[in-house]
Design an enzyme around this catalytic site. Structure first.
Site, PDB file in Angstrom:
ATOM      1  N   LYS A 151       0.830  -1.210   0.000  1.00 32.34           N
ATOM      2  CA  LYS A 151       0.000   0.000   0.000  1.00 32.34           C
ATOM      3  C   LYS A 151       0.868   1.265   0.000  1.00 32.34           C
ATOM      4  CE  LYS A 151      -1.478   1.884   3.978  1.00 32.34           C
ATOM      5  NZ  LYS A 151      -1.423   3.276   4.345  1.00 32.34           N
ATOM      6  N   ASN A 152       1.878   1.289   0.871  1.00 38.10           N
ATOM      7  CA  ASN A 152       2.637   2.537   1.010  1.00 38.10           C
ATOM      8  C   ASN A 152       3.555   2.804  -0.178  1.00 38.10           C
ATOM      9  OD1 ASN A 152       1.278   3.186   3.303  1.00 38.10           O
ATOM     10  ND2 ASN A 152       2.878   2.503   4.722  1.00 38.10           N
ATOM     11  N   ARG A 181      -3.927  10.263   3.570  1.00 39.82           N
ATOM     12  CA  ARG A 181      -2.707  10.859   4.085  1.00 39.82           C
ATOM     13  C   ARG A 181      -1.742  11.109   2.910  1.00 39.82           C
ATOM     14  NH1 ARG A 181      -0.255  13.657   7.679  1.00 39.82           N
ATOM     15  NH2 ARG A 181       1.953  13.244   7.715  1.00 39.82           N
ATOM     16  N   CYS A 205      -5.070   8.373   8.353  1.00 43.22           N
ATOM     17  CA  CYS A 205      -5.006   7.913   9.744  1.00 43.22           C
ATOM     18  C   CYS A 205      -4.248   8.927  10.585  1.00 43.22           C
ATOM     19  CB  CYS A 205      -4.288   6.565   9.816  1.00 43.22           C
ATOM     20  SG  CYS A 205      -5.335   5.157   9.416  1.00 43.22           S
ATOM     21  N   ARG A 258       0.764  14.825  12.524  1.00 43.64           N
ATOM     22  CA  ARG A 258       1.801  14.329  11.609  1.00 43.64           C
ATOM     23  C   ARG A 258       2.220  15.486  10.690  1.00 43.64           C
ATOM     24  NH1 ARG A 258      -0.754   8.907   9.250  1.00 43.64           N
ATOM     25  NH2 ARG A 258       1.330   8.543   8.434  1.00 43.64           N
ATOM     26  N   PRO A 259       3.196  16.279  11.141  1.00 41.78           N
ATOM     27  CA  PRO A 259       3.579  17.473  10.383  1.00 41.78           C
ATOM     28  C   PRO A 259       4.206  17.121   9.028  1.00 41.78           C
ATOM     29  CG  PRO A 259       5.115  17.090  12.201  1.00 41.78           C
ATOM     30  CD  PRO A 259       4.010  16.089  12.354  1.00 41.78           C
ATOM     31  N   ILE A 260       4.203  18.098   8.101  1.00 40.54           N
ATOM     32  CA  ILE A 260       4.869  17.891   6.805  1.00 40.54           C
ATOM     33  C   ILE A 260       5.918  18.984   6.566  1.00 40.54           C
ATOM     34  CG2 ILE A 260       3.021  16.546   5.699  1.00 40.54           C
ATOM     35  CD1 ILE A 260       2.214  19.158   4.230  1.00 40.54           C
ATOM     36  N   ASP A 261       6.469  19.498   7.667  1.00 46.86           N
ATOM     37  CA  ASP A 261       7.456  20.579   7.539  1.00 46.86           C
ATOM     38  C   ASP A 261       8.683  20.172   6.719  1.00 46.86           C
ATOM     39  OD1 ASP A 261       7.638  18.982  10.064  1.00 46.86           O
ATOM     40  OD2 ASP A 261       9.585  19.952  10.179  1.00 46.86           O
ATOM     41  N   ASP A 318       4.532   0.516  11.943  1.00 50.45           N
ATOM     42  CA  ASP A 318       3.220   0.050  11.480  1.00 50.45           C
ATOM     43  C   ASP A 318       2.889  -1.355  11.996  1.00 50.45           C
ATOM     44  OD1 ASP A 318       2.975   2.420  10.145  1.00 50.45           O
ATOM     45  OD2 ASP A 318       3.590   1.618   8.205  1.00 50.45           O
ATOM     46  N   ARG A 367      -8.396  -0.020   4.566  1.00 53.97           N
ATOM     47  CA  ARG A 367      -7.432   0.854   3.897  1.00 53.97           C
ATOM     48  C   ARG A 367      -6.091   0.163   3.691  1.00 53.97           C
ATOM     49  NH1 ARG A 367      -6.885   6.310   6.667  1.00 53.97           N
ATOM     50  NH2 ARG A 367      -5.465   6.389   4.913  1.00 53.97           N
TER      51      ARG A 367
END
Ligand code: EPU
Length: 419
Positions: A22-23, A92, A116, A121-124, A304, A396
């Protein structure tokens, strides 16, 4: 809405086939945007996140068609369009549209990603990467707007080892002018998979899978055919379920090297792990040793798999400690396991798990892997039926879960959830 019903106590036996990761899939689909002709992806998992991503690409103007586990994506007429909300909010991984659209069109407007959210969950680091490549990034009413007149290669050091930021920067930098290096890059197998696809599309990426990735930008990219790597998290979950039920299961279609941390921990507990070329056989034992587990970035034990592992550790004779160094508070499965009779307490980033039998209960999956943990827990309970709500989260990440478990001899089924 449906719920998952589990009547446990039966050792799982037989063979389970693992589908594509999936990822990886949720990064490979947007990567296809960078090509100017058809990309064919094989071995795609049949998951809601993958289907939604296909619909997003269609909305952007790509031709998308499915046949079995193969998706054909024709991005030749795709255009960059603002996507402030709608389907991007369901995923996500919609953040990969930022890097892909930026690389191909020099602009992207994407609503902040959903998915999820078991903790902030930052995206900096993604944004830091885009800015280093010369893009202007602003937050407009909850959407990220990214614009670059010209993307230029840059040296980028990630302050946090991030799978998403590493991939997003690879996507954008593939079409930048000059050379980009990512230092302190994530090393997950999914990153190698994305780099393999991008290189087959004409990119020049070296070092994926190590902490330094070098990307030489190219002017144009083309279509290709690519087969996705197996899902190591799905595989690990079945390994855990086999051990938890004291079963004997062959997990087929995996890359055993990807499972090393998982296998090592099972062996430490007293599970028999037999590695073959593309499969792993798990043979459970009547009793298990308690162990310490630390979830780390790859090649460490995967975060995970931390939640389903918590359920397995309830089956050990003694106290185990599981610490997550990737996420500080990914423990939404714990209160539900406690409802099932588990002796678990959370202290900071650690769960302290006292082994003991579980009982059936009505529980709720708060996120994907928390759901997997509850399924594993339910499979260990010989009396009564465990009812798991929130199945949409489990869907998912695990395709054919009920069918696969039933084929292994489990008594599981889906029912309409109460209103
Ligand atoms: N982080 C930052 N800033 C950033 C990015 C990440 O502080 O800009 C932090 C995160 O908060 C976290 C750590 O860095 O503490 C690692 O996050 P990472 O960016 O690696 O996670 P991700 O790319 O958002 C992917 C998987 C997750 C998996 C993590 C870690 C996808 C779509 N998701 O997320 O998978 O937990 O890597 O391995 O690839 C799942 O499958 O259930 C799942 C959540």
């Amino acid at each position: 809405m449906e719920k998952l019903m589990v009547r446990g106590g039966r050792p799982l036996r037989g063979t389970v086939q693992i589908s594509g990761a999936k990822n990886s899939a949720v990064a490979l689909l947007p990567a296809a945007i960078l090509a100017e002709s058809e990309v064919v992806l094989d071995n795609l998992p049949q998951l809601s996140d993958v289907a939604v991503y296909g619909e997003i690409l269609e909305q952007l103007g790509a031709g998308v068609s499915w046949s079995g586990d193969t998706m054909r994506i024709d991005p030749s007429r795709l255009q960059s369009a603002p996507m402030p909300d709608g389907k991007v909010k369901l995923l996500r991984a919609s953040y990969y549209l930022m890097g892909a659209l930026l690389g191909r069109f020099g602009e992207a407007v994407i609503g902040l990603p959903g998915g999820c959210n078991f903790e902030p969950r930052p995206i900096d680091q993604h944004i830091k990467g885009f800015e280093a490549l010369g893009a202007e990034v602003s937050n407009e009413h909850g959407s990220i707007r990214i614009f670059a007149r010209e993307l230029r290669g840059a040296k980028i050091y990630l302050d946090v080892v991030s799978v998403g930021a590493t991939i997003n920067i690879m996507l954008a930098a593939s079409r930048a002018k000059g050379v980009t290096t990512i230092e302190n890059a994530a090393k997950e197998p999914e990153i190698i998979d994305v780099a393999t696809l991008l290189n087959a599309m004409g990119a020049r990426i070296k070092g994926a899978g190590t902490e330094t990735i070098r990307i030489e930008g190219v002017e144009a990219m083309h279509g290709c055919r690519h087969s996705i790597i197996p899902d190591r998290i799905q595989a690990g979950t079945y390994m855990i379920a086999a051990a938890a039920t004291r079963g004997d299961v062959v997990i087929d279609g995996v890359i055993p090297k990807h499972m090393e941390a998982m296998s090592a921990k099972l062996v430490e507990m007293g599970v028999q792990v037999i590695e073959m070329d593309e499969s792993i056989r798990i043979v459970g034992a009547p009793t298990y040793e308690p162990i310490d587990v630390r979830a780390l970035v790859y090649p460490g034990f995967a975060t995970d798999l931390q939640s389903p592992m918590t359920s397995l550790l309830t089956q050990a004779s003694g106290v185990s400690i599981l610490t997550d160094y990737v996420y500080s508070n990914r423990f939404k499965h714990v209160p539900e396991l406690v409802r099932m009779g588990a002796g678990i307490r959370v202290e900071g980033r650690s769960a302290i798990i006292e082994g003991g039998p579980l009982n059936a209960a009505k529980v709720r999956a708060a996120d994907l892997r928390a759901g997997a943990a509850l399924v594993v827990a339910g499979l260990t309970v010989p009396e009564g039926v465990t009812e798991i709500a929130g199945v949409e989260y489990i869907d998912r990440g695990y395709d054919n879960l009920v069918e696969n478990l039933r084929r292994l001899g489990a008594d599981v089924w889906r029912e309409q959830a109460d209103a």
